[in-house]
Structures are given as C-alpha cells and as structure tokens.
Scaffold this motif. Structure first.
Motif, PDB file in Angstrom:
ATOM      1  N   ALA A 180     -12.397  52.120  77.129  1.00  0.00           N
ATOM      2  CA  ALA A 180     -12.218  50.852  76.414  1.00  0.00           C
ATOM      3  C   ALA A 180     -10.835  50.254  76.589  1.00  0.00           C
ATOM      4  CB  ALA A 180     -12.486  51.060  74.918  1.00  0.00           C
ATOM      5  N   TYR A 181      -9.915  50.965  77.255  1.00  0.00           N
ATOM      6  CA  TYR A 181      -8.534  50.490  77.336  1.00  0.00           C
ATOM      7  C   TYR A 181      -8.204  49.845  78.675  1.00  0.00           C
ATOM      8  CZ  TYR A 181      -8.587  53.685  73.441  1.00  0.00           C
ATOM      9  OH  TYR A 181      -8.927  54.326  72.278  1.00  0.00           O
ATOM     10  N   VAL A 182      -9.167  49.761  79.575  1.00  0.00           N
ATOM     11  CA  VAL A 182      -8.962  49.093  80.868  1.00  0.00           C
ATOM     12  C   VAL A 182      -9.381  47.630  80.717  1.00  0.00           C
ATOM     13  CG1 VAL A 182      -9.618  49.057  83.308  1.00  0.00           C
ATOM     14  CG2 VAL A 182      -9.368  51.240  82.114  1.00  0.00           C
ATOM     15  N   GLU A 183      -8.513  46.703  81.115  1.00  0.00           N
ATOM     16  CA  GLU A 183      -8.787  45.282  80.876  1.00  0.00           C
ATOM     17  C   GLU A 183      -9.756  44.669  81.887  1.00  0.00           C
ATOM     18  OE1 GLU A 183      -5.703  42.492  79.730  1.00  0.00           O
ATOM     19  OE2 GLU A 183      -4.314  44.176  79.504  1.00  0.00           O
ATOM     20  N   GLN A 184      -9.820  45.204  83.077  1.00  0.00           N
ATOM     21  CA  GLN A 184     -10.638  44.574  84.121  1.00  0.00           C
ATOM     22  C   GLN A 184     -12.095  44.372  83.706  1.00  0.00           C
ATOM     23  OE1 GLN A 184     -10.578  46.605  87.881  1.00  0.00           O
ATOM     24  NE2 GLN A 184     -11.986  45.175  88.853  1.00  0.00           N
ATOM     25  N   PRO A 185     -12.770  45.365  83.108  1.00  0.00           N
ATOM     26  CA  PRO A 185     -14.174  45.106  82.737  1.00  0.00           C
ATOM     27  C   PRO A 185     -14.321  44.019  81.674  1.00  0.00           C
ATOM     28  CG  PRO A 185     -13.445  47.235  81.891  1.00  0.00           C
ATOM     29  CD  PRO A 185     -12.393  46.765  82.847  1.00  0.00           C
ATOM     30  N   TYR A 186     -13.327  43.865  80.799  1.00  0.00           N
ATOM     31  CA  TYR A 186     -13.400  42.773  79.828  1.00  0.00           C
ATOM     32  C   TYR A 186     -13.363  41.424  80.550  1.00  0.00           C
ATOM     33  CZ  TYR A 186     -12.380  46.200  76.137  1.00  0.00           C
ATOM     34  OH  TYR A 186     -12.419  47.266  75.277  1.00  0.00           O
ATOM     35  N   ARG A 187     -12.495  41.318  81.565  1.00  0.00           N
ATOM     36  CA  ARG A 187     -12.415  40.048  82.314  1.00  0.00           C
ATOM     37  C   ARG A 187     -13.711  39.777  83.068  1.00  0.00           C
ATOM     38  NH1 ARG A 187      -7.024  41.931  83.309  1.00  0.00           N
ATOM     39  NH2 ARG A 187      -7.618  42.708  85.370  1.00  0.00           N
ATOM     40  N   ILE A 188     -14.301  40.831  83.633  1.00  0.00           N
ATOM     41  CA  ILE A 188     -15.582  40.653  84.324  1.00  0.00           C
ATOM     42  C   ILE A 188     -16.642  40.181  83.333  1.00  0.00           C
ATOM     43  CG2 ILE A 188     -17.427  41.834  85.586  1.00  0.00           C
ATOM     44  CD1 ILE A 188     -15.277  43.769  86.644  1.00  0.00           C
ATOM     45  N   ARG A 230     -15.836  36.375  72.662  1.00  0.00           N
ATOM     46  CA  ARG A 230     -15.955  37.599  71.859  1.00  0.00           C
ATOM     47  C   ARG A 230     -15.491  38.817  72.651  1.00  0.00           C
ATOM     48  NH1 ARG A 230     -21.168  35.299  70.427  1.00  0.00           N
ATOM     49  NH2 ARG A 230     -20.991  34.248  68.424  1.00  0.00           N
ATOM     50  N   TRP A 231     -15.777  38.813  73.950  1.00  0.00           N
ATOM     51  CA  TRP A 231     -15.285  39.918  74.780  1.00  0.00           C
ATOM     52  C   TRP A 231     -13.755  39.947  74.776  1.00  0.00           C
ATOM     53  CZ3 TRP A 231     -17.868  43.979  75.884  1.00  0.00           C
ATOM     54  CH2 TRP A 231     -19.239  43.921  76.107  1.00  0.00           C
ATOM     55  N   TYR A 232     -13.144  38.767  74.819  1.00  0.00           N
ATOM     56  CA  TYR A 232     -11.680  38.729  74.750  1.00  0.00           C
ATOM     57  C   TYR A 232     -11.205  39.284  73.411  1.00  0.00           C
ATOM     58  CZ  TYR A 232      -6.920  37.074  74.271  1.00  0.00           C
ATOM     59  OH  TYR A 232      -5.571  37.029  74.057  1.00  0.00           O
ATOM     60  N   ASP A 233     -11.855  38.870  72.318  1.00  0.00           N
ATOM     61  CA  ASP A 233     -11.454  39.355  70.995  1.00  0.00           C
ATOM     62  C   ASP A 233     -11.594  40.868  70.895  1.00  0.00           C
ATOM     63  OD1 ASP A 233     -10.862  36.803  70.174  1.00  0.00           O
ATOM     64  OD2 ASP A 233     -12.802  36.457  69.200  1.00  0.00           O
ATOM     65  N   ARG A 234     -12.661  41.385  71.480  1.00  0.00           N
ATOM     66  CA  ARG A 234     -12.854  42.841  71.444  1.00  0.00           C
ATOM     67  C   ARG A 234     -11.726  43.538  72.212  1.00  0.00           C
ATOM     68  NH1 ARG A 234     -18.336  46.159  73.188  1.00  0.00           N
ATOM     69  NH2 ARG A 234     -17.397  48.249  73.226  1.00  0.00           N
ATOM     70  N   CYS A 235     -11.381  43.002  73.373  1.00  0.00           N
ATOM     71  CA  CYS A 235     -10.293  43.565  74.172  1.00  0.00           C
ATOM     72  C   CYS A 235      -8.990  43.528  73.384  1.00  0.00           C
ATOM     73  CB  CYS A 235     -10.164  42.785  75.477  1.00  0.00           C
ATOM     74  SG  CYS A 235      -8.763  43.267  76.516  1.00  0.00           S
ATOM     75  N   PRO A 282      -3.307  41.737  75.261  1.00  0.00           N
ATOM     76  CA  PRO A 282      -3.891  41.585  76.594  1.00  0.00           C
ATOM     77  C   PRO A 282      -2.891  41.012  77.592  1.00  0.00           C
ATOM     78  CG  PRO A 282      -5.418  40.811  74.919  1.00  0.00           C
ATOM     79  CD  PRO A 282      -4.128  41.074  74.225  1.00  0.00           C
ATOM     80  N   SER A 283      -3.107  41.315  78.862  1.00  0.00           N
ATOM     81  CA  SER A 283      -2.205  40.858  79.920  1.00  0.00           C
ATOM     82  C   SER A 283      -2.264  39.343  80.074  1.00  0.00           C
ATOM     83  CB  SER A 283      -2.596  41.515  81.240  1.00  0.00           C
ATOM     84  OG  SER A 283      -3.868  41.036  81.657  1.00  0.00           O
ATOM     85  N   PRO A 284      -1.250  38.755  80.708  1.00  0.00           N
ATOM     86  CA  PRO A 284      -1.286  37.302  80.957  1.00  0.00           C
ATOM     87  C   PRO A 284      -2.543  36.859  81.708  1.00  0.00           C
ATOM     88  CG  PRO A 284       0.914  38.166  81.376  1.00  0.00           C
ATOM     89  CD  PRO A 284       0.035  39.356  81.143  1.00  0.00           C
ATOM     90  N   GLU A 285      -3.033  37.696  82.631  1.00  0.00           N
ATOM     91  CA  GLU A 285      -4.235  37.331  83.390  1.00  0.00           C
ATOM     92  C   GLU A 285      -5.448  37.189  82.470  1.00  0.00           C
ATOM     93  OE1 GLU A 285      -7.013  39.015  87.084  1.00  0.00           O
ATOM     94  OE2 GLU A 285      -5.225  40.120  86.443  1.00  0.00           O
ATOM     95  N   THR A 286      -5.607  38.135  81.547  1.00  0.00           N
ATOM     96  CA  THR A 286      -6.734  38.074  80.614  1.00  0.00           C
ATOM     97  C   THR A 286      -6.586  36.900  79.657  1.00  0.00           C
ATOM     98  OG1 THR A 286      -6.900  40.492  80.751  1.00  0.00           O
ATOM     99  CG2 THR A 286      -8.075  39.418  78.956  1.00  0.00           C
ATOM    100  N   SER A 287      -5.377  36.663  79.173  1.00  0.00           N
ATOM    101  CA  SER A 287      -5.144  35.543  78.255  1.00  0.00           C
ATOM    102  C   SER A 287      -5.375  34.207  78.944  1.00  0.00           C
ATOM    103  CB  SER A 287      -3.723  35.619  77.690  1.00  0.00           C
ATOM    104  OG  SER A 287      -3.532  36.821  76.967  1.00  0.00           O
ATOM    105  N   GLN A 288      -4.981  34.103  80.213  1.00  0.00           N
ATOM    106  CA  GLN A 288      -5.197  32.859  80.947  1.00  0.00           C
ATOM    107  C   GLN A 288      -6.690  32.597  81.143  1.00  0.00           C
ATOM    108  OE1 GLN A 288      -3.329  30.411  81.828  1.00  0.00           O
ATOM    109  NE2 GLN A 288      -4.913  29.330  82.990  1.00  0.00           N
TER     110      GLN A 288
END
Length: 601
Positions: free
Chosen positions: A192-200, A216-221, A233-239
């Motif tokens: 659950a701590y890897v951001e890439q699957p949340y972005r996918i 909601r996926w962003y909120d969960r991350c 979350p990283s800048p990439e995920t926030s963007q």
C-alpha cells in the motif's frame, strides 16, 4: 518430480500423481521447506537445524535431521535409492537440486529474470509477466507464516508479483482500463505504500469517465502515506490529481469512443457480456468514455434476469449471497444492479485480505446512494481512526438506507469483511426493513471461520454459465461451444487470440487451484485427446476409478468439463480446451494417442 511451495506445500511424481506430503511429520515438512527455500545451495546440518528449531535444538539435532531427510526420501521417492533422490547429501549437509525435481519457486524466479531481459512493454516481456502472475497463486510456504527462513523467498515472490502487476497495469491502462484498475488494486493490496499503482488506478478510472473514483484513489494514497509514513504524495501524483480535477470541471465535449473490454483478462472478470448497441464493438465490450465526458447509454447486458429481479424485488430479500468461481460475473452483476436502479443501489468492494481502509466499501456505496456530505464525513472519520462506527454514526447511515422503496447495499468480494463490518451490516438490516444486503464471493467454503459467516443468508445465488438462450443477443452460433457460457470468455472471445487464450488459461488454472493435481491432468488429457470415457482417464492417469470420478465431479462443478453419453468427459469451452492443448508438445501428444490406442486395443 514436481514440488510446489507457492501456497500450500504439495508434490507430485513425474506422471502428475499427487505424493503424500501431508503424511510427513511437521518437522519433516519444515526441513523440506527450508531446503526448497534455499534450493540448489548446500545447507549444512547446523544451518538446517538452526532454521527448523531455532533456539530449541533437540539433544542430537544431527541425528534428528538425518531421520527427517530419510522420511522425506522414503515418502516422496519410495523404492528409489538415495543416490537418485532430489535431496542430495553433500559436504556434510543437504541440497535440494532442481535437476531432479522441478520447483515452482525456481520457475518463478527464472520467469522474472527472463522478463527483465526483454525490452520494456515488449509483447514477450508482458507475456512473461503474466506467467509470473499465473504461477504465483499465493506467497510461498503458507504453512510457515512466522518462519524466518521463509521471509526471503516471500519477499522475492512479492517483488516479482508487484513488478508484474505494475507493468501489466501500465500496459493496459489506455486499452483495457478495467483490467488496469483491477491489477492496480491488487498491487495496492500487496504494497500500500508504493505510489505507482495509485496513479495507474487514478488514470484508469479517469479513462473510464469515473473522475470521482480517481480522486478517491488519490485520497486513499494520501491517507495511507500520511498515517503510516508521515509523508505526502509525490509531486507527480499531486499533479495527476490536479489534471483530473481540471478535466472534471471542464465542459463535456463529444469524442469518438474506442472499444474496451469491461472485464479483466486475468484473475477477475465481469459477468456476461456487456454488449454495446449497434454499431457495436465486439461482444463483451463497451465504449470507453474520455476523461471529463459523461457516460453514454448503458450497454446491454446478457442474462441473469432472474437473479436481478430477485435482488431488486419490491419486497427485498434481507441478505443475498452471490457466489461463483472466477469469471462467473459477480462483479458485473452488482454493477448491472446499479445501472438498472440508479440511486437505489450502492456498490462497494470488500477490504481484501490486507484489510486496508476497511470502510471504503461503505463509503463508495453511500456515495452512489446520494448520501449527504455529513454522512460521508462521519464514515471518513471512522475509517481514518480505524474504528467501528458509533451508534450515532450508524443512525446517520441508516437515514440514507431507510426508505419506502427497496435499497440494495452490495459488497463485492465480501469474504474479508471484519467483525465490526458484519455487526454494522446486521444492525442496518434490522433498522432498515427495505434494505437488501448483497454479498459476493467465490465459494461458500471461503466464509468458514470468518466473521461474515455470522451474517447468514436468506438466499444464495450460485452463478452458473450463461445458457444458450441468454446468449442469443450475441447472434453467434458457436458462442456457447467456444465459451461454455462462461461470462469472462464471452467478454474475451473477440479480443486478440493471445488475450482470449490468456483469459481461458487463467480461468482454468484458478478454478482447478484447489483441486488435487489429477484435476489438471484430466483437463490436459481431454484437451489433447478429445472426449474420453472415465475408464480411459483412469488407465491414462494410473489413478483408481473412484478418484477419477471424484475429480470429474469437481471439474463439472467448476464448469470446466461436461459429461456426454456413455460416460464420456469433454471440455465445456473450446477456448479453454485449445489454451490447455497448446501447453502439450507434439511429441507428448503423439505419446498420449499411442497409449490411448493401446488401451482401446
């Protein structure tokens, strides 16, 4: 000889006949497990004893080890000299050699390394990644959950599976977003701590036109990273979140849709086929909606009318269980409920074995039911605090569900609901007389010993394959023969042959995973030789007739084979038959046909 350690420890001889691993003493199984975990490396007797007993060494641990190794050899290689055993005595220790016994852990490692050697996104690399997923049905050494010696291979398998999930999800994100979403979800449950699957997951949900789900996926991350690691979350995920927000707020613009299958081509599939009205994409597909563009007309849905009518009845059934193996279409059934009764059906997905965000299913369902913001905030707070809902909060939820018209609260993959969730559902059921709680899971045996079993069931709906009359809208004469009415295959039948074959093979593998190895052997024989009598199967497998009949019963129950006149057994689906047959070499096929001819003579 074949040894499998991914999940439960099992073994089979060269003909595929199961060997009695369960007859080994527990310490002997541990010795075998340690040697398998460290295969092709000599283990000294001291190192083996330390792994098996730790600080509780017996008085003469060397003699004890020698005894257990002898027991393993006699049980798994009866009648063979020690010199031929797959456990080799060498340099004062022992070695599990994969030159004499195949090991699924070694096969998985080889597949992962071979995949790494190919170019990213190349078809061969993706094919190998899928084989890793097919092989890794579970983490290794399930019987030794707390054994230190099992940590390293478990971490290796987890890493290989995570890499496969992420790469396959990225590759499917734009062409098959439903599958990408499922694979991303599995990756999140794994780590659950890897951001890439949340972005996918965010991108796939956006491609499907479900911007709220993407957010909601962003909120969960954000919650997981903040609560567990104290980071954002990283800048990439926030963007990516900002882009989705901007697209959701932009005016909808028309855009041509391209066909994308709604079901997973791997371990999880939708029901039946959602068939787009003309001009149609292939059977089993629906059009993809671009980001920011509302969904168009609902696609047609094949079959399951009786099940849907029962769940949406004017006088609700309090608790309905919907069960069926992978590919039976449980997920798409509850999605169809929401399409047919918008605003009266809320669907959420169970928390999974990881148990992360246990109330996420309720939050999702309440959002679809139009719950006020105050109710959603109350659920969010309970979820963030990882606690049960208070009586006051339950009362707020009940105001959403207690109506004069029937309301359905559906939990997909409900087998891992915890005791608090079950108590909450029971309370809501008593408080809201027009509520129908619908739970989906694979097999009733999954509930054994789990809290959700206490919820009971007024009705259990077992999803059988779709009948010929249900598939008539697809207007294909051979559709039943090719798919066996298995909904996931109906949805995949018009995909590229390699994709359809992967779906078929995965369904066959998963549906036989709980069976003894003889079940798979019967599938292989029928795929290679065609329809066979049970007596011929007994002769070809070398198994007692009673065991063959028991395996045939299981395969019929799994909807993989059908029985014909005269005691014949054949594959139910041509796609599965062909996919399994491709795994048999020409030479092996000729050998089997010669053996069959000799039996007939």
């Amino acid at each position: 000889m074949q040894v499998q350690v991914l999940g439960r420890l099992t073994a089979a001889d060269d003909a595929g006949k199961p060997l009695p691993v369960e007859d080994l003493p527990r310490r002997a199984r541990q010795v075998l497990g340690v040697l398998a975990a460290r295969y092709d490396r000599v283990q000294s007797k001291d190192a083996l004893a330390d792994a098996v007993w730790g600080e509780d060494l017996p008085g003469n641990h060397v003699a004890a080890l020698e005894h257990y190794v002898s027991v393993i050899r006699r049980t798994l290689h009866p009648g063979r000299p020690t010199s031929e055993s797959f456990i080799v005595t060498r340099s004062g220790g022992y070695l599990f050699t994969t030159s004499r016994a195949s090991l699924d852990l070694a096969e998985l490692r080889a597949l992962a390394r071979l995949a790494d050697s190919h170019a990213p996104r190349s078809p061969e690399r993706l094919r190998l990644r899928q084989r890793v997923l097919d092989l890794a049905v579970d983490l290794p050494f399930g019987e030794e959950e707390y054994a230190d010696w099992a940590d390293a291979p478990r971490a290796e398998v987890r890493g290989a599976v995570l890499a496969a999930l992420l790469e396959l999800a990225e590759a499917a994100r734009d062409t098959d977003p439903e599958r990408a979403l499922r694979l991303a979800r599995e990756a999140i449950e794994l780590d659950a701590y890897v951001e890439q699957p949340y972005r996918i997951a965010m991108r796939a949900a956006a491609v499907l036109g479900r911007a709220d789900d993407a957010l909601r996926w962003y909120d969960r991350c954000r919650r997981v990273l903040d609560e567990e690691l104290g980071i954002q979350p990283s800048p990439e995920t926030s963007q990516l979140r900002r882009e989705i927000l901007a697209a959701r707020q932009a005016p909808a613009t028309a855009a041509p849709a391209d066909p994308v299958a709604p079901t997973d081509a791997g371990r999880r599939t939708a029901l039946g086929s959602a068939v787009q009205a003309a001009p149609a994409p292939p059977v089993g597909t629906r059009a993809r909606t671009p980001v920011g563009v509302p969904d168009g007309p609902s696609p047609r849905f094949l079959g399951r009318d009786q099940e849907i009518d029962l769940i949406l009845a004017a006088q609700p059934v309090p608790v309905v269980h919907v069960v069926g193996p992978i590919g039976a279409g449980k997920t798409e059934l509850v999605a169809e409920l929401a399409r047919r009764a918008p605003g009266r059906v809320g669907v959420g997905r169970g928390p999974g074995s990881a148990g992360a965000l246990r109330l996420a299913w309720l939050r999702s369902a309440l959002g679809q039911l139009g719950a006020p913001e105050a109710v959603l905030v109350a659920v969010d707070e309970a979820m963030a605090d990882r606690r049960a809902l208070s009586l006051e909060e339950l009362g707020q939820v009940a105001t959403v569900l207690d109506r004069r018209v029937p309301v359905v609260l559906a939990v997909d993959d409900a087998e891992d609901l915890d005791a608090d969730s079950v108590t909450e559902l029971a309370w809501l059921g008593q408080r809201c007389p027009m509520l129908c709680v619908t739970l989906t899971y694979r097999y009733p045996s999954q509930l054994t010993g789990r809290p959700v079993a206490a919820l009971g069931a007024a009705v259990v709906l077992r999803l059988a394959p779709l009948a010929e009359e249900e598939l008539e809208p697809a207007a294909e004469a051979d559709l039943v023969e090719r798919t066996g009415g298995i909904p996931a295959l109906v949805a995949a039948v018009h995909r590229p042959p390699s994709v359809a074959a992967s779906v078929a093979m995965h369904i066959a593998r998963v549906r036989t995973r709980w069976m003894p190895e003889a079940g798979w052997e019967i599938l292989r024989l029928c795929a290679t030789l065609g329809s066979l009598r049970v007596g011929e199967l007994a002769a070809l497998t070398g198994l007692p007739l009673a065991e063959v009949l028991a395996r045939v019963d299981q395969l019929v129950h799994a909807h993989l084979v059908a029985e014909g006149p005269g005691g014949h057994v054949r594959h139910r689906s041509g796609l599965i038959r062909d996919a399994v047959a491709e795994q048999v070499s020409t030479a092996h096929g000729m050998h089997l046909r010669e053996r069959l001819a000799a039996i007939g003579a």
